[in-house]
Design an enzyme around this catalytic site. Structure first.
Site, short mmCIF file in Angstrom:
data_model
loop_
_atom_site.label_atom_id
_atom_site.label_comp_id
_atom_site.label_asym_id
_atom_site.label_seq_id
_atom_site.Cartn_x
_atom_site.Cartn_y
_atom_site.Cartn_z
N GLU A 94 0.78 -1.24 0.00
CA GLU A 94 0.00 0.00 0.00
C GLU A 94 0.82 1.29 0.00
O GLU A 94 0.66 2.13 0.90
CB GLU A 94 -0.97 -0.01 1.18
CG GLU A 94 -1.97 -1.14 1.08
CD GLU A 94 -2.97 -1.16 2.23
OE1 GLU A 94 -2.70 -0.54 3.28
OE2 GLU A 94 -4.01 -1.81 2.08
N GLU B 189 -6.42 -8.03 -0.09
CA GLU B 189 -7.10 -7.78 1.18
C GLU B 189 -8.57 -7.49 0.94
O GLU B 189 -8.92 -6.73 0.02
CB GLU B 189 -6.47 -6.60 1.94
CG GLU B 189 -5.05 -6.84 2.41
CD GLU B 189 -4.52 -5.66 3.23
OE1 GLU B 189 -5.35 -4.86 3.71
OE2 GLU B 189 -3.29 -5.54 3.37
#
EC number: 3.2.1.58
Length: 833
Positions: free
Chosen positions: A599, A704
């Site tokens: 991320e 995720e």
């Protein structure tokens, strides 16, 4: 064309109207974006802050992000709280040195004004000094004046004895007299008088023994002074100052408390007394058996012993039952179907000698006698490294013949990526700490202490950080978890680790290298159960997003700021070492996905800089021998933007996207059925398109996602931060983002955070359908990894909890709902939870 999953435009204008009012300071802020519905808009030159695909309420960290902790000495603040009862009454604010000095000066003044106010100090003069020592310190001749004092004491004792004898004779004459003036109904009998006299004599003998002991102690002290001579006098305290006065005011620290020695501090107060000091005095032979300057009476610490023991018993009677109740409640809430053992295993050290560890390695992370747990580690010493990383703990042989189920090939056969979807889970919060997953590591600190991430936690724990975190590593995820992952029908595991598993830099407080050992053992457990591994660097030098799960919340220091270039090079150095290690033959079949960075916040970072680093890092690890797929994250850009990005990339790369509805205020407020429809319509087609090399970017995984339909989990939005669901997330806006916000009743987190045993059948049915819809959508790409396998208390984020309690499919490869099926009826399930 379907809208992007993270777009809010199709749900009305209330999101965009409130965008400017929302702070971006939350722990998993990575998720909610204000995406562009136009998939063909590929321009990247616009100012990042003006893009329509900005994350909900995002503001660049350097403009508005609160650090979440104070610049004040957090350690001192906590010590203030822990020792609050030890300090003088008053505000709990941290006091400066000057304040402490003023307090001591006032106390000193009180001693001069009223020396007899306290019984304990009646032998002190108006300067607060021992009357005996004050005279000695003023230059008396100690030997001569000592004899004079003893002579005076003997004369005084003789005079007191004569007065007592005279008093007894007077009393006897009175009682022998027949004079009516000396007679009364309360006159004592002869037997009573005899008993009274005996008691009196006994008391006198006791006093004489005390005086004798005091004289003996004084002679011993004088003898010692005579032997030591001038050297002792040179070390003696200045007049009016005792040893206690020289002790620093603060006697507590986090490390001291972690060692379990806080009871000693409560006795010691500001530096005197207590078991540690008493033991030292006895050893040095300078303690005469009492803490009373006069040498008489029961010592202070003995008088307090029984009081303290009684208080301790009362506390235990209260605390133990409460602790048992809380522990049972916690166990039931986090994972009622199972409990993890906490006893470390060290049986494989039996029969071995510590001398087998070279002296230079004893006491280091290479010494298995210092490990919390040695289960399934090879404890034969070796200092061999690969890529500069230790292989200590590994066995020299391995077996890749296992498979998790009949639908998946064994490890020694290639996995058919592209034709068979990945079905996996993350091990979040384990080797890279995340507060909402393991809140117990953060619960003991006050909201003002600033303990909000692994950086501040490690710094606060100090010398106890290694033992505290290694216990977490050893107990939070064990071999049984990997067996359960296999039994749940899963076939891949995404394992988080951070750069301090490899190296630390500058003033890093992180626990270095210990998590590396547990990462290697986890991979061996995956091998045993036929599970393939996706390596995920969750925290890299400088922080790639400034969020707590990167290790340190706050400013982004990777590819950004003063140390941006330095941390860029450090992150490449980490990958150089890690890739060389996992290029070994033993990992070729099991580490099949190699992540670069989790991320990176490309809404704040330079997109060009991130892409350049990504290309360089990929070429580096492939040059070092990595044959696994290399995964890069979408950086929270609109997925349509990626259709034209990295077109000339190296081979075998995967795009990793993370999808959640609950961090997007346009999606969290949808009702239960609408959320399922969103997944099966918008997300399904979005993933299918981006996964295509002709219409999108190419191979795409969802690394995720979660079945949570609220943001109610404790610490999910940051330590101490509220929720969108209940309208407590924003510091300036109390708007609730939930289906019944406008019509009522008010939305509540009570039901979502309740023990899973209280979940209704309808609620479980929705949660499972919601999860299975996402599985179906992500399987139009390369597959998925659920976030996460285990949590302490956030049930809707724990695949393990859901699977064991009936709101996940019994086997991940055999769901009961797929997109295209009719959305089931959820009965009377209220929309406010």
């Amino acid at each position: 064309m379907p809208t992007h999953s993270r777009s809010r435009d199709r749900y009305g204008g209330r999101d965009s109207d409130r965008e400017a009012r929302y702070d971006y300071d939350y722990a998993r802020r990575r998720y909610a974006t204000d995406d562009d519905d136009d998939y063909d808009d590929d321009e990247l030159e616009h100012d990042l802050t003006e893009r329509r695909y900005r994350r909900d309420g995002y503001r660049p960290p350097r403009e508005s992000r609160a650090r979440g902790y104070y610049e004040r000495d957090a350690e001192g603040a906590a010590d203030e709280e822990l020792l609050g009862n030890e300090r003088d009454p008053g505000p709990r604010a941290s006091r400066s040195y000057g304040d402490d000095y003023d307090a001591r000066r006032r106390e000193h003044s009180r001693a001069r004004e009223a020396p007899r106010r306290s019984e304990r100090h009646r032998d002190r003069d108006r300067e607060g000094r021992s009357r005996r020592r004050a005279y000695e310190d003023d230059g008396r001749h100690r030997t001569r004046d000592g004899r004079r004092d003893r002579g005076r004491e003997s004369d005084g004792e003789a005079r007191r004895s004569r007065r007592r004898e005279a008093g007894r004779e007077t009393a006897a004459r009175k009682h022998r007299s027949s004079d009516s003036t000396n007679s009364a109904s309360h006159l004592l009998s002869a037997d009573a008088l005899a008993k009274l006299g005996a008691q009196y004599e006994k008391e006198e003998r006791r006093k004489r023994e005390i005086a004798k002991d005091a004289a003996k102690a004084e002679r011993k002290r004088q003898k010692k002074l005579a032997v030591v001579g001038e050297e002792t006098r040179a070390l003696r305290d200045p007049p009016g100052e005792s040893h206690r006065d020289r002790t620093k005011a603060r006697v507590a620290s986090g490390a001291y408390l972690e060692e379990g020695r806080s009871p000693e501090m409560r006795v010691r107060h500001r530096g005197g007394g207590g078991p540690a000091m008493e033991a030292r005095w006895r050893k040095e032979g300078s303690w005469g058996g009492t803490m009373d300057d006069s040498g008489g009476g029961r010592p202070f610490w003995k008088r307090k012993r029984w009081i303290g023991l009684g208080a301790l018993i009362i506390i235990l009677v209260i605390v133990i039952p409460v602790a048992v109740v809380v522990s049972k409640k916690h166990d039931n809430k986090s994972d009622p179907a199972d409990s993890q053992g906490t006893s470390p295993g060290k049986s494989n050290l039996d029969g071995l000698s510590h001398d087998s560890i070279p002296a230079y390695a004893q006491g280091t992370y290479l010494d298995p006698w210092t490990w919390y747990d040695t289960t399934d580690f090879n404890v034969t010493f070796t200092n061999e490294t690969v890529g500069g990383l230790s292989i200590m703990g590994l066995n020299s042989t391995w077996d890749d013949s296992a498979r998790p189920n009949d639908n998946v090939p064994p490890l020694n056969e290639p996995f058919p990526y592209g034709s068979q979807p990945i079905r996996g889970v993350n091990l979040g919060g384990w080797l890279s700490i995340e507060p909402f997953i393991v809140p117990s590591l953060f619960d003991s600190y006050s909201s003002v202490s600033g303990i909000i991430d692994e950086w501040t936690l490690s710094k606060r724990l100090g010398s106890s950080a290694a033992s505290t975190l290694e216990k977490h590593y050893a107990t939070f995820i064990t071999e049984q978890d990997f067996a359960d992952i296999r039994d749940a029908g899963l076939d891949h595991v995404r394992i988080q680790y951070s750069y301090w598993a490899v190296a630390t830099y500058d003033d890093d407080p992180y626990v270095a290298k210990i998590s590396w050992r547990y990462l290697l053992r986890a991979i061996e457990y995956c091998r045993k159960y036929g599970l393939r591994v996706n390596l995920d660097p969750h925290g890299i030098p400088g922080s790639q997003n400034g969020w707590n799960h990167s290790g340190r919340e706050g400013v982004i220091g990777w590819l950004n700021g003063t140390d941006g270039e330095l941390n860029r090079n450090r992150s490449l150095a980490v990958h150089d070492s890690v890739s060389k290690f996992f290029a070994q033959d033993r990992y070729k079949n099991i580490v099949t996905i190699y992540g670069l960075v989790n991320e990176p916040l490309m809404l704040s970072l330079s997109i060009e800089d991130v892409l350049d680093w990504t290309t360089e890092a990929t070429k580096l690890v492939q040059k070092n021998g990595i044959t696994a797929y290399v995964a890069l994250h979408d950086g929270f850009l609109n997925l349509s933007k990626w259709k034209s990005m990295l077109k000339n990339r190296p081979d075998k790369m995967l795009l990793d996207t993370h999808q959640y509805t609950i961090f997007n205020t346009g999606q969290i407020g949808l009702n239960h059925t609408a959320k399922v429809n969103l997944i099966c319509n918008d997300w399904y087609n979005m993933i299918k398109e981006i996964n295509s090399t002709s219409t999108g970017w190419g191979p795409t995984i969802c690394g995720e996602w979660s079945q949570a339909d609220t943001d109610c989990a404790k610490y999910l939005n940051n330590v101490g931060r509220g929720t969108r669901w209940e309208g407590t997330f924003s510091l300036t806006d109390s708007t609730q983002y939930c289906p019944t916000a406008d019509t009522g009743p008010p939305c509540s987190c009570a039901n979502a955070n309740a023990d899973v045993s209280k979940y209704s059948a309808d609620y479980k049915k929705f949660l499972q359908t919601y999860a299975e819809a996402q599985m179906s959508a992500f399987e139009t790409g390369q597959g998925w990894f659920y976030w996460t396998w285990r949590t302490e208390s956030a049930a809707q984020w724990s695949y393990r909890t859901a699977w064991k309690n009936g709101f996940m499919p019994a086997k991940a490869y055999a769901p009961s709902f797929r997109c295209g099926d009719a959305v089931p009826d959820f009965g009377d399930l209220p929309e406010y939870y």
